[in-house]
Motif scaffolding. Structure first.
Motif, short mmCIF file in Angstrom:
data_model
loop_
_atom_site.label_atom_id
_atom_site.label_comp_id
_atom_site.label_asym_id
_atom_site.label_seq_id
_atom_site.Cartn_x
_atom_site.Cartn_y
_atom_site.Cartn_z
N ALA A 48 162.66 -87.13 90.67
CA ALA A 48 161.65 -86.11 90.35
C ALA A 48 161.18 -85.50 91.66
O ALA A 48 161.06 -86.20 92.67
CB ALA A 48 160.48 -86.74 89.60
N TYR A 49 160.91 -84.21 91.65
CA TYR A 49 160.45 -83.54 92.86
C TYR A 49 159.71 -82.26 92.47
O TYR A 49 159.83 -81.77 91.34
CB TYR A 49 161.61 -83.22 93.80
CG TYR A 49 162.68 -82.33 93.21
CD1 TYR A 49 162.67 -80.96 93.41
CD2 TYR A 49 163.70 -82.88 92.44
CE1 TYR A 49 163.66 -80.15 92.87
CE2 TYR A 49 164.69 -82.07 91.89
CZ TYR A 49 164.67 -80.71 92.11
OH TYR A 49 165.64 -79.91 91.57
N THR A 90 155.99 -93.46 86.26
CA THR A 90 155.28 -94.60 85.68
C THR A 90 156.08 -95.86 86.02
O THR A 90 157.27 -95.78 86.35
CB THR A 90 155.15 -94.47 84.14
OG1 THR A 90 156.47 -94.36 83.58
CG2 THR A 90 154.32 -93.25 83.77
N LYS A 91 155.44 -97.02 85.97
CA LYS A 91 156.13 -98.26 86.34
C LYS A 91 157.39 -98.50 85.52
O LYS A 91 158.39 -98.99 86.04
CB LYS A 91 155.19 -99.46 86.17
CG LYS A 91 154.23 -99.64 87.30
CD LYS A 91 153.47 -100.93 87.12
CE LYS A 91 152.54 -101.16 88.29
NZ LYS A 91 151.85 -102.45 88.19
N LEU A 96 156.14 -89.57 83.81
CA LEU A 96 155.74 -89.10 85.13
C LEU A 96 154.27 -88.71 85.11
O LEU A 96 153.79 -88.10 84.14
CB LEU A 96 156.52 -87.84 85.53
CG LEU A 96 157.91 -87.98 86.09
CD1 LEU A 96 158.53 -86.60 86.24
CD2 LEU A 96 157.90 -88.70 87.41
N PHE A 97 153.55 -89.04 86.16
CA PHE A 97 152.23 -88.49 86.41
C PHE A 97 152.41 -87.36 87.41
O PHE A 97 153.27 -87.43 88.29
CB PHE A 97 151.29 -89.54 87.01
CG PHE A 97 150.94 -90.65 86.07
CD1 PHE A 97 149.97 -90.47 85.10
CD2 PHE A 97 151.56 -91.88 86.16
CE1 PHE A 97 149.63 -91.49 84.22
CE2 PHE A 97 151.24 -92.92 85.30
CZ PHE A 97 150.27 -92.72 84.33
N PHE A 98 151.62 -86.32 87.30
CA PHE A 98 151.66 -85.24 88.27
C PHE A 98 150.33 -84.49 88.24
O PHE A 98 149.54 -84.64 87.32
CB PHE A 98 152.83 -84.29 88.02
CG PHE A 98 152.83 -83.62 86.67
CD1 PHE A 98 152.25 -82.37 86.49
CD2 PHE A 98 153.42 -84.24 85.58
CE1 PHE A 98 152.26 -81.76 85.25
CE2 PHE A 98 153.44 -83.62 84.33
CZ PHE A 98 152.85 -82.38 84.17
N GLN A 107 144.15 -81.14 87.80
CA GLN A 107 143.96 -82.30 86.93
C GLN A 107 145.22 -83.15 86.97
O GLN A 107 146.30 -82.67 87.32
CB GLN A 107 143.68 -81.85 85.48
CG GLN A 107 142.50 -80.94 85.30
CD GLN A 107 141.16 -81.59 85.60
OE1 GLN A 107 141.01 -82.80 85.49
NE2 GLN A 107 140.19 -80.79 85.99
N VAL A 108 145.09 -84.40 86.57
CA VAL A 108 146.23 -85.30 86.47
C VAL A 108 146.79 -85.23 85.05
O VAL A 108 146.03 -85.28 84.07
CB VAL A 108 145.83 -86.75 86.82
CG1 VAL A 108 147.02 -87.69 86.62
CG2 VAL A 108 145.31 -86.83 88.24
N TYR A 109 148.11 -85.12 84.95
CA TYR A 109 148.80 -85.06 83.67
C TYR A 109 149.85 -86.18 83.62
O TYR A 109 150.31 -86.66 84.65
CB TYR A 109 149.52 -83.71 83.49
CG TYR A 109 148.56 -82.58 83.29
CD1 TYR A 109 148.27 -82.10 82.02
CD2 TYR A 109 147.94 -81.97 84.38
CE1 TYR A 109 147.39 -81.05 81.83
CE2 TYR A 109 147.05 -80.92 84.20
CZ TYR A 109 146.78 -80.47 82.93
OH TYR A 109 145.90 -79.43 82.74
N ARG A 110 150.22 -86.56 82.41
CA ARG A 110 151.29 -87.54 82.21
C ARG A 110 152.31 -86.93 81.25
O ARG A 110 151.95 -86.46 80.17
CB ARG A 110 150.75 -88.84 81.64
CG ARG A 110 151.85 -89.86 81.36
CD ARG A 110 151.37 -91.20 80.86
NE ARG A 110 150.38 -91.04 79.80
CZ ARG A 110 149.31 -91.85 79.66
NH1 ARG A 110 149.09 -92.83 80.49
NH2 ARG A 110 148.47 -91.64 78.67
#
Length: 136
Positions: A48-49, A90-91, A96-98, A107-110
């Motif tokens: 991911a990038y 995620t573990k 993915l969190f971003f 804001q943080v999204y998943r």
């Protein structure tokens, strides 16, 4: 045969000598795409990038989260909102969190690969001074 090799060598050298070099310009800078926040999935199969590109004419910039197989194949965009960056797996590697400006402020999204769904995790309000959350 020797004459042919000699002729080809002379032609190649003359093309190289006549190749025009030019200075790097501001529009050239805007054509450059950059990559940041490169993260390998826990199982090592995906990357991911964040990919950033700018537009000289509209003086805009957009950054989106992209994914690809670890061998460089199957590249795709996970987001297309133009304001998403800093992916973290995620573990379990199933999401993915971003960070994103999707709703106006960072804001943080998943993103869940299982559900093909993005959800907002945080809901910070922009403070009255523009620097953070106002104390209430």
């Amino acid at each position: 045969m020797k004459k042919l090799v000699l002729l080809l060598t002379v032609m190649i050298l003359s093309f190289q000598a006549n190749a025009q070099k030019r200075a790097f310009t501001i529009p050239d800078v805007y054509r450059i795409q950059t990559v940041s926040g490169v993260r390998l999935s826990p199982d090592g199969t995906k990357i991911a990038y964040a990919k950033n590109k700018t537009d000289f004419k509209t003086v805009t910039s957009e950054t989106n989260i992209c994914l690809m197989d670890s061998d460089g194949k199957n590249v795709c965009s996970l987001t297309e909102d133009g304001g998403s960056f800093s992916p973290v797996w995620t573990k379990d590697g199933r999401g993915l969190f971003f960070t994103s400006y999707l709703n106006g402020s960072a804001q943080v999204y998943r993103y869940s690969f299982d559900r093909n769904y993005t959800e907002q995790i945080t809901d910070f309000e922009l403070g009255v001074d523009g620097a953070g959350v106002s104390p209430d």
